[in-house]
Scaffold this motif. Sequence first.
Motif, PDB file in Angstrom:
ATOM      1  N   UNK A  81      48.472  36.321  45.972  1.00 42.64           N
ATOM      2  CA  UNK A  81      49.135  36.807  44.755  1.00 42.64           C
ATOM      3  C   UNK A  81      48.128  36.899  43.617  1.00 42.64           C
ATOM      4  N   UNK A  82      47.367  35.832  43.428  1.00 39.06           N
ATOM      5  CA  UNK A  82      46.381  35.799  42.348  1.00 39.06           C
ATOM      6  C   UNK A  82      45.351  36.916  42.518  1.00 39.06           C
ATOM      7  N   UNK A  83      44.872  37.114  43.731  1.00 39.07           N
ATOM      8  CA  UNK A  83      43.866  38.135  43.992  1.00 39.07           C
ATOM      9  C   UNK A  83      44.420  39.543  43.748  1.00 39.07           C
ATOM     10  N   UNK A  84      45.644  39.786  44.194  1.00 40.54           N
ATOM     11  CA  UNK A  84      46.249  41.108  44.032  1.00 40.54           C
ATOM     12  C   UNK A  84      46.494  41.435  42.561  1.00 40.54           C
ATOM     13  N   UNK A  85      47.065  40.490  41.830  1.00 41.33           N
ATOM     14  CA  UNK A  85      47.371  40.752  40.423  1.00 41.33           C
ATOM     15  C   UNK A  85      46.100  40.914  39.603  1.00 41.33           C
ATOM     16  N   UNK A  86      45.072  40.121  39.931  1.00 39.59           N
ATOM     17  CA  UNK A  86      43.793  40.282  39.223  1.00 39.59           C
ATOM     18  C   UNK A  86      43.190  41.653  39.524  1.00 39.59           C
ATOM     19  N   UNK A  87      43.335  42.108  40.775  1.00 44.28           N
ATOM     20  CA  UNK A  87      42.838  43.428  41.138  1.00 44.28           C
ATOM     21  C   UNK A  87      43.555  44.537  40.395  1.00 44.28           C
ATOM     22  N   UNK A  88      44.861  44.394  40.243  1.00 46.26           N
ATOM     23  CA  UNK A  88      45.615  45.382  39.455  1.00 46.26           C
ATOM     24  C   UNK A  88      45.144  45.399  38.009  1.00 46.26           C
ATOM     25  N   UNK A  89      44.919  44.221  37.459  1.00 42.81           N
ATOM     26  CA  UNK A  89      44.524  44.134  36.047  1.00 42.81           C
ATOM     27  C   UNK A  89      43.153  44.765  35.789  1.00 42.81           C
ATOM     28  N   UNK A  90      42.248  44.645  36.765  1.00 39.73           N
ATOM     29  CA  UNK A  90      40.911  45.210  36.555  1.00 39.73           C
ATOM     30  C   UNK A  90      40.746  46.580  37.205  1.00 39.73           C
ATOM     31  N   UNK A  91      41.846  47.138  37.730  1.00 38.27           N
ATOM     32  CA  UNK A  91      41.830  48.471  38.349  1.00 38.27           C
ATOM     33  C   UNK A  91      40.834  48.530  39.503  1.00 38.27           C
ATOM     34  N   UNK A  92      40.987  47.586  40.411  1.00 41.83           N
ATOM     35  CA  UNK A  92      40.073  47.409  41.543  1.00 41.83           C
ATOM     36  C   UNK A  92      40.161  48.603  42.507  1.00 41.83           C
ATOM     37  N   UNK A  93      39.027  49.253  42.827  1.00 40.90           N
ATOM     38  CA  UNK A  93      39.054  50.361  43.794  1.00 40.90           C
ATOM     39  C   UNK A  93      39.604  49.941  45.153  1.00 40.90           C
ATOM     40  N   UNK A  94      39.480  48.660  45.515  1.00 39.06           N
ATOM     41  CA  UNK A  94      39.979  48.205  46.813  1.00 39.06           C
ATOM     42  C   UNK A  94      41.499  48.179  46.860  1.00 39.06           C
ATOM     43  N   UNK A  95      42.139  48.330  45.698  1.00 37.92           N
ATOM     44  CA  UNK A  95      43.601  48.455  45.635  1.00 37.92           C
ATOM     45  C   UNK A  95      44.032  49.901  45.417  1.00 37.92           C
ATOM     46  N   UNK A  96      43.098  50.823  45.590  1.00 32.84           N
ATOM     47  CA  UNK A  96      43.461  52.231  45.525  1.00 32.84           C
ATOM     48  C   UNK A  96      43.083  52.949  44.253  1.00 32.84           C
ATOM     49  N   UNK A  97      42.589  52.230  43.237  1.00 37.38           N
ATOM     50  CA  UNK A  97      42.222  52.889  41.985  1.00 37.38           C
ATOM     51  C   UNK A  97      40.975  53.748  42.193  1.00 37.38           C
ATOM     52  N   UNK A  98      41.015  54.969  41.683  1.00 37.55           N
ATOM     53  CA  UNK A  98      39.882  55.881  41.787  1.00 37.55           C
ATOM     54  C   UNK A  98      40.089  57.005  40.789  1.00 37.55           C
ATOM     55  N   UNK A  99      39.184  57.959  40.776  1.00 33.17           N
ATOM     56  CA  UNK A  99      39.379  59.149  39.965  1.00 33.17           C
ATOM     57  C   UNK A  99      40.337  60.111  40.655  1.00 33.17           C
ATOM     58  N   UNK A 100      41.001  60.974  39.911  1.00 34.65           N
ATOM     59  CA  UNK A 100      41.976  61.888  40.513  1.00 34.65           C
ATOM     60  C   UNK A 100      41.370  62.831  41.554  1.00 34.65           C
TER      61      UNK A 100
END
Length: 252
Positions: A105-124
């Motif tokens: 939980x801690x790892x996932x929420x921290x990843x969301x907060x920092x826009x982690x590419x490993x959680x799918x964040x990228x350029x359009x």
Amino acid sequence: MTEPTMGTTGPTTGPGATPTLRELNKRRTREAISHAATRLFIDQGFDRTTIAEVATAAGVAKMTVTNHFPRKEDLLLDLHEEIVGRLARAVAERAPGESALAALRRDCLAGLDRHDPRLGFSGPAFAHTVSDSPALVARLRELHEQSEAALAEALAGAIRPTTTTGTPSGTPSGTSPDTPVSTPAGPPVDFESRVAAGLLAAVDRTVFTEVFRRLLAGDEAAAITAAVRPSAVRAFDRLEGALGTFAVRPGS
């Protein structure tokens, strides 16, 4: 790369180690290849771009490209090892008294907060390049399946009965009790750990899918986090009753 992606090639040495000149050169070559490939894939499409074109754009031989990236898909998804190992690593690094669920939980929420590419964040443009290629979509699915399997191994190691030395029985010498064991000769992963891994990985995978869906729809990263984070919290809360005391690290 010219645009945020699901990967930036990571270090080749262990924590705190100083890379050698040879390692630095290998890393630079790998990054140059991946950057050149990303630009071509975005401009031309993944399926229409050849390895030979990537080699020419990067200024290296075709064999150099395949030596660094045996799979074409990983030229774009160049954090594939980080994607596969992230959940298992979060369990291995959990604090004393912390459960696997709490660590994830801690790892996932921290990843969301920092826009982690490993959680799918990228350029359009990057996101559309991936979604337009069946091969890349299939590779992402494969990476998430491997991530779940690695997590199951980490959980099995975390709950395995300990020996007189304090390490779980079957743990290879010189490794941490919580280090994921992935050798064929290692102890089998128990049923309970596989079920727990399936549940926990499902939350992470769904977060990734929703982040990616919203990126494709044109949402900004901050808006995506604001929308997805509450749902992730609720999903982890629903698992608390079943897994809140599972794989708690000894100590306090």
